[in-house]
Motif scaffolding. Structure first.
Motif, mmCIF file in Angstrom:
data_model
loop_
_atom_site.group_PDB
_atom_site.id
_atom_site.type_symbol
_atom_site.label_atom_id
_atom_site.label_comp_id
_atom_site.label_asym_id
_atom_site.label_seq_id
_atom_site.Cartn_x
_atom_site.Cartn_y
_atom_site.Cartn_z
ATOM 1 N N PRO A 272 0.826 -1.222 0.000
ATOM 2 C CA PRO A 272 0.000 0.000 0.000
ATOM 3 C C PRO A 272 0.853 1.262 0.000
ATOM 4 O O PRO A 272 1.922 1.311 0.618
ATOM 5 N N GLU A 273 0.357 2.278 -0.690
ATOM 6 C CA GLU A 273 1.037 3.573 -0.734
ATOM 7 C C GLU A 273 0.589 4.485 0.406
ATOM 8 O O GLU A 273 1.254 5.482 0.703
ATOM 9 N N ILE A 274 -0.552 4.153 0.982
ATOM 10 C CA ILE A 274 -1.103 4.894 2.119
ATOM 11 C C ILE A 274 -1.570 3.875 3.161
ATOM 12 O O ILE A 274 -2.164 2.852 2.817
ATOM 13 N N VAL A 275 -1.322 4.158 4.433
ATOM 14 C CA VAL A 275 -1.895 3.372 5.527
ATOM 15 C C VAL A 275 -2.702 4.318 6.403
ATOM 16 O O VAL A 275 -2.199 5.374 6.817
ATOM 17 N N ILE A 276 -3.951 3.944 6.657
ATOM 18 C CA ILE A 276 -4.794 4.702 7.583
ATOM 19 C C ILE A 276 -5.068 3.828 8.789
ATOM 20 O O ILE A 276 -5.674 2.749 8.672
ATOM 21 N N VAL A 312 6.240 -5.025 9.347
ATOM 22 C CA VAL A 312 5.520 -5.149 8.085
ATOM 23 C C VAL A 312 5.377 -3.792 7.405
ATOM 24 O O VAL A 312 5.741 -3.614 6.242
ATOM 25 N N LEU A 313 4.821 -2.824 8.132
ATOM 26 C CA LEU A 313 4.520 -1.533 7.526
ATOM 27 C C LEU A 313 5.765 -0.792 7.044
ATOM 28 O O LEU A 313 5.706 -0.051 6.053
ATOM 29 N N ALA A 318 4.080 3.005 1.818
ATOM 30 C CA ALA A 318 3.565 3.985 2.783
ATOM 31 C C ALA A 318 4.558 4.229 3.906
ATOM 32 O O ALA A 318 4.809 5.378 4.308
ATOM 33 N N GLY A 319 5.135 3.139 4.430
ATOM 34 C CA GLY A 319 6.100 3.259 5.516
ATOM 35 C C GLY A 319 7.382 3.937 5.087
ATOM 36 O O GLY A 319 7.961 4.743 5.832
ATOM 37 N N LYS A 320 7.833 3.641 3.880
ATOM 38 C CA LYS A 320 9.085 4.201 3.385
ATOM 39 C C LYS A 320 8.957 5.681 3.023
ATOM 40 O O LYS A 320 9.935 6.430 3.112
#
Length: 383
Positions: A272-276, A312-313, A318-320
């Protein structure tokens, strides 16, 4: 017959009757019964307010209304006392300005909406997941609203002659219909029209711009329901992310009531490119991060740091790229506040497209205009 009706009205009084003005027990106020009430007003034995109530019931009731599970109930008089079992049901009633019709509330709702005038003094019936049905019955509501109809609950309430009515308020595309049904039940139709117009204006502004975006940005919604809980089709969180132009990576996984549990390796694979990350009220993990009464963002910032360190994230895009966000869960959960959630998400997903959008202003307008509360900050929403 008219003399008998006059006598009964005078002896029993309007409020002693199950349906004010109904004397023959059929729950319907007839023309003759209205005439009898008017006669007693002239004689000074009923007040003008009492006869106006009887006339109103004669004109408007009974009405039959169908709920979200396609079950129809008949209402014979104005609803004065309501109990709501599910958290998503409260905000629509509060937006309609009908908190005075709440006979009692869950402790969850009392805490969550403590800033709404009139909520802090309400009697409680237990937490949303630990309802005390004896207290529900003792509150003598005219109707109980629920997310779904559980046979064991319906049986308890049926014995007390309390109808249960299902209005979920969990799916954005069904909101208008359910909101109008609630407004019909509470006689708040004009307020409903005004709010739906306000809400849909903002939704239209966002969705007309996100519809053409291709490909959509990939989003992982972390619900806090277990270590890897997420939202799928059938949840308002999914609807909010989708309307904001995001692609919910869990959208094609089947789940009960819009919730799923995913494998952490699968999250890395989907990248994912975004995590909410949804944050909840006290007692729901993660909690004490966001909300109207939060005095400091420190807890949210500390939790955000743990998300960036997550094994994981931190491997995801998203995390990077520093695109993990903490969101006040009830904003995603409640369809009334969907425009707020959608505006924040759209701003996060596509900052260049929505560079002139200010979700904080919309958030403030919602609180002050529709909930009657002065907002202190951005509800603890963090990035």
């Amino acid at each position: 017959m008219t003399i008998a009706l006059l006598f009964l009205l005078a002896v029993l009084g309007v409020q002693a009757l199950e349906v004010p003005g109904d004397l023959n027990g059929d729950k319907v106020v007839s023309v003759e019964e209205v005439a009898a009430a008017e006669k007693l007003v002239q004689e000074g034995k009923l007040s003008a307010d009492e006869v106006e109530e009887i006339k109103h019931i004669h004109k408007k009731y009974p009405i039959s209304i169908t709920d979200s599970e396609n079950r129809t109930i008949t209402i014979y008089k104005p609803i004065e006392k309501t109990i709501i079992l599910h958290t998503t049901g409260y905000e629509p009633l509060l937006v309609l300005g009908a908190q005075n019709k709440l006979a009692a509330v869950t402790s969850t709702a009392k805490e969550l909406y403590s800033y709404v005038p009139g909520m802090s003094n309400k009697t409680t019936i237990g937490a949303y997941n630990e309802i005390d049905y004896e207290k529900v019955i003792e509150s003598k509501p005219d109707i109980v609203l629920a997310y779904r109809c559980k046979p064991e609950v319906e049986e308890k309430l049926k014995l007390a002659d309390i109808p249960i009515f299902v209005l979920k308020f969990s799916e954005t595309d069904k909101f208008d219909k359910e909101f109008r049904i609630l407004a019909d039940l509470l006689e708040k139709e004009d307020r409903a029209d005004e709010f739906i117009s306000w809400r849909n204006d903002y939704l239209y502004q966002i969705t007309t711009q996100t519809k053409a975006i291709d490909p959509k940005i990939k989003v992982f919604i972390a619900t806090g329901n277990g270590p890897w809980g997420s939202s799928t089709n059938g949840s308002n969180s999914h609807d909010t992310v989708t309307a904001a132009g995001g692609y919910n990576i869990a959208s094609e996984i089947s789940g009960e009531y819009g919730g799923v549990t995913v494998d952490p390796e699968w999250v890395i694979k989907m990248n994912p490119e975004i995590v909410i990350a949804e944050a909840w009220v006290e007692g729901e993990p993660p909690s004490n991060l966001t909300g109207y009464n939060m005095k400091s963002p420190d807890n949210a910032k500390q939790y955000l740091e743990t998300l960036y360190r997550n094994e994981v994230l931190k491997e995801t895009s998203a995390g990077k790229n520093g695109r993990i966000y903490i969101f006040h869960g009830p904003i995603l959960l409640g369809s009334c506040s969907s425009p707020i959630g959608i505006c924040y998400c759209a701003k996060w997903f596509y900052p260049e497209v929505f560079k002139d959008l200010n979700p904080d202003d919309i958030n403030k307008e919602y609180f002050e205009k529709w909930l009657g509360s002065a907002i202190q900050r951005s509800m603890g929403i963090s990035d």
